[in-house]
Design an enzyme around this catalytic site. Structure first.
Site: not given
Ligand SMILES: [Zn+2]
Length: 790
Positions: A189, A192, A320, A387
């Site tokens: 993504h 990010e 991410h 994350e």
């Protein structure tokens, strides 16, 4: 007909909006009584953000998505109306350094920032060309440890004609050796960027410490480490173009979907259970989670598929941002793919404390077509998705360094687990009252490679006379835990309060590491003050602080700054212990203030502080404090609480600088005239220290004897204490109850044969925390903590 026309117009407007740069907002979505799957089925991206299951989700939404969510009946609250504008304002008005190395990052090893690490031009993050230049610089400086940039696929190009590139770090990097392989990726993504920045930080760390750190050398010499810093270059360059200062919020790749919309979510396009359902990915091209027309329809995911199949990766870390999570398979269903994933994840998150689990355990719903499921099932790699961070997709420049650093251990331990690797843990007490203490260590083998370990203890202080079984040669199976016990004999002349220390040496045959173990002869934990925070009887209030029964850690209440809804604007208030002061005696070790808290406070402007007031009056730093901005109501550079912590956490603050002083504790609140939020709550506070000059009570584990928690607890007029006497201990016994100052309040004789409970009249006891224990001829039971509230 007219209605249909209006409907058509607004539908088209929605479509058009979804593709031109939209306004993005940070939105709090109320999930009370709602199923989060209803959100995901709308094609809303909910896998990054702050999620309290069943309560709220805070996430970043484009205007068209916000409309969808509202239309579906969700209540929403806008936290930041225009994210890009907010990002640029903060960038132009930088906050003072928001973290303090001596305080909030205490859990993280202070890995030095590599001397070659540079910040990029995009809010501190590198543009794609800057990122590639960094890789070239690494090769130029360390040609024997890292390859030049290489194309991950000879034939596949992205929709815009780019190649996905990688480098390999290893000894003899330009030859393919028979070494285990580990994969690190970022930017599936493209909004990010911290995934890539922490990777560049880690790569420099490996290169610069190769000669100095035997652990780094072991990793680089025995593994081939592959790094793919940007899987989605088209999307990344798109964000560079729309938002050259950073803050671009495009997520997908740049496929032209042919219907006026662009982009496929690359982390929904992998081929394992691709398109399994419409909650875990969206069939709708305009959605942020559009899975594409078919599995591996996208050049980026095809490149990664071929790359993984051409290698033999033991581990993959697919980075991410954001949420402070470490996610592992499966994502497409509720099952755990393999128990070993949970074991590895617990090790990897030891420093950054990310919440680890499968998709359902972390983000709370299923995802299909993601990289991890496919890499685990078809690529044979133990695959994980970190994350990173908690503040958003584009953390401010002053946050980048700490976010980079908190992932170094995660990356290092991932590499180590592909090799011969175990972790030694000291399971013994810090304080001993015996002259023949037993030091109990444990070795847990994580690594895939077999072989022996040598763990040994040697004396560092002269008061250790001898160590029996000082050296342990063991050869455990993977995931086996081995107990390593050494019998120590102390010099009988040792004084109570004296330390005795050991050098702990760990060797896996390839390299050796040492650590110091420090122990005390004597030492007893003392609770100086216990405050259940259920009412204000111990407090002096200035302003609106009050007890509330709406939320608490222990019933019936906690204390909050604003008991009746959001806090008011432009307000100062405080609440201070009114007990006449707590004296922390000379010679106390590690005095600490501990309490539980949660809060919702407008960041950068409003605040709560905890101040200890002795000869100086100072805001204390803890695990969760930040430094004040100096704007709004926040005092500049002082430790304070801000932002959003929706779940109760235990805060711990060092009081060492107040040893030998009489102090009081004060909670301070301040707001400006901006956003007004729910405020701050605290509960179950105590001040504790260790007195090394007291020989501790020797607690003999009573076989089968267990004191149960008193009921009711908290107690008012009476309470009942029960026990289990499984070991059938006989003879006289005594129940002892002490107050928070360690004074004996109750002494009752018991008959263990037949008697299993005793009721105490507590109506006349002062409110507070008490400790109960039973002494028998076989020893003293584990204590229970009892709360009296009136
Ligand atoms: Zn992501």
């Amino acid at each position: 007909m007219k209605y249909l026309y209006v409907l058509l117009i607004s539908f088209c407007a929605l479509f058009a909006n979804a593709q031109s740069p939209e306004i993005y907002s940070r939105v709090e979505i109320d999930l009370l009584g709602k199923d989060i799957n209803l959100l995901t089925s709308l094609g809303i991206e909910t896998d990054h953000g702050i999620h309290v299951p069943g309560q709220i989700l805070v996430t970043d939404l484009a205007a068209s998505e916000l409309e969808l969510v509202r239309t579906a009946g969700f209540n929403t609250k806008i936290r930041i109306a225009d994210l890009k504008k907010d990002y640029l304002e903060k960038l132009a008005n930088p906050q003072v350094e928001n973290r303090d190395a001596s305080c909030t990052s205490a859990l993280v090893t202070p890995y030095p920032t590599p001397v070659n690490y540079t910040y990029g031009s995009m809010g501190g993050y590198h543009t794609l060309s800057e990122m590639m230049a960094v890789l070239d610089d690494m090769r130029a400086k360390y040609p024997n440890l890292i390859t030049a940039r290489l194309d991950a696929s000879d034939t596949i190009e992205t929709w815009e004609g780019r190649k996905i590139q990688y480098v390999k770090i290893s000894d003899n990097p330009d030859s393919d050796e028979a070494e285990s392989e580990v994969l690190y990726t970022a930017l599936h993504h493209c909004r990010e960027p911290n995934g890539a920045s922490q990777m560049l930080f880690f790569m420099w760390y490996l290169l610069e410490n190769y000669n100095a750190d035997p652990e780094v050398k072991y990793i680089v010499d025995n593994l081939e480490l592959y790094f793919v810093p940007c899987i989605n270059p088209d999307g990344y360059v798109y964000n560079e173009t729309t938002d050259p200062q950073g803050g671009g919020l495009w997520r997908k790749n740049r496929r032209d979907n042919g219907d006026g919309t662009f982009g496929v979510d690359l982390n929904r396009n992998y081929g394992y259970f691709w398109g399994n359902d419409n909650n875990g990915s969206s069939p709708n091209p305009q959605s942020q989670t559009y899975r594409g027309p078919s599995a591996f329809s996208e050049p980026e995911s095809r490149t990664m598929r071929d790359f993984v199949l051409a290698h033999d990766f033991v581990f993959a870390q697919n980075y991410h941002t954001f949420s402070n999570l470490l996610i592992y398979p499966w994502a497409y269903n509720n099952e755990l793919a393999d128990p070993s994933l949970a074991i590895f994840a617990k090790l990897f998150t030891r420093e950054n404390k990310y919440k680890a689990g499968t998709a359902i355990e972390t983000v709370g719903y299923n995802v299909n077509g993601n990289s991890d499921d496919w890499m685990f099932a078809e690529g044979g790699a133990n695959s994980f998705t970190p994350e990173v961070g908690k503040t958003g997709f584009w953390p401010q420049p002053d946050e980048i360094d700490a976010l980079n650093r908190e992932n170094v251990w995660q990356n290092l331990s991932t590499a180590l687990c592909a090799l011969r690797f175990g972790v030694v843990t000291d399971k013994s007490e810090t304080y001993f009252s015996s002259l023949t203490p037993e030091i109990s260590l444990e070795l847990f083998r994580y690594g895939f490679q077999d072989g022996p370990f040598t763990i040994s203890l040697s004396p560092l202080t002269g008061n250790i006379q001898s160590i029996q079984n000082a050296t342990h040669n063991v050869n455990p199976a993977q995931f086996e835990v081995v107990s390593l016990n050494s019998q120590v004999v102390l010099n009988p002349a040792i004084q109570v309060g004296e330390t005795f220390s050991f050098l702990l040496t760990y060797s896996n045959g390839a390299y050796t590491q040492t650590d110091t173990l420090q122990k005390f002869y004597g030492g007893k934990d003392v609770v100086l003050f216990g405050e259940p925070a259920d009412n204000l009887s111990n407090w002096t209030v200035n302003g609106s602080w009050a007890a509330t029964q709406s939320t608490f850690v222990s019933a019936p209440a906690s204390i909050t700054d604003s008991p009746n809804g959001p806090y008011p604007p432009v307000t100062y208030s405080d609440v201070q212990l009114s007990n006449g002061g707590l004296f922390i005696p000379d010679g106390a070790k590690s005095p600490q203030l501990r309490f539980w808290a949660k809060w919702d406070i407008e960041p950068r402007y409003d605040y709560v502080q905890v101040r200890a007031v002795g000869t100086e009056d100072k805001a204390r730093c803890g695990r969760y404090t930040k430094l004040g901005s100096g704007i709004g109501a926040q005092p500049s550079g002082e430790f304070l609480f801000e932002d959003f912590q929706p779940e109760w956490v235990e805060e711990c603050m060092d009081l060492s600088s107040f040893i030998g002083q009489n102090i009081t504790i004060k909670f301070v609140f301040g707001s400006d005239n901006g956003d007004e939020r729910d405020g701050f709550y605290f509960d179950d506070m105590e001040v504790v220290y260790t007195d090394p000059t007291l020989l501790q009570t020797v607690i003999i584990p009573l076989n089968g004897f267990r004191l149960k928690q008193n009921e009711p607890n908290p107690a008012n007029e009476f309470t009942t204490i029960r026990w289990e006497n499984g070991g059938n201990i006989q003879g006289p016994a005594t129940l002892l109850v002490f107050n928070a100052l360690g004074e004996k309040m109750v002494e009752r004789n018991l008959q263990l044969s037949g008697q299993t409970q005793i009721q105490l009249q507590t109506a006349h006891w002062p409110a507070g925390i008490y400790t109960g224990q039973i002494q028998t001829q076989a020893g003293v039971s584990q204590p229970i903590k009892m709360t009296i509230a009136h």
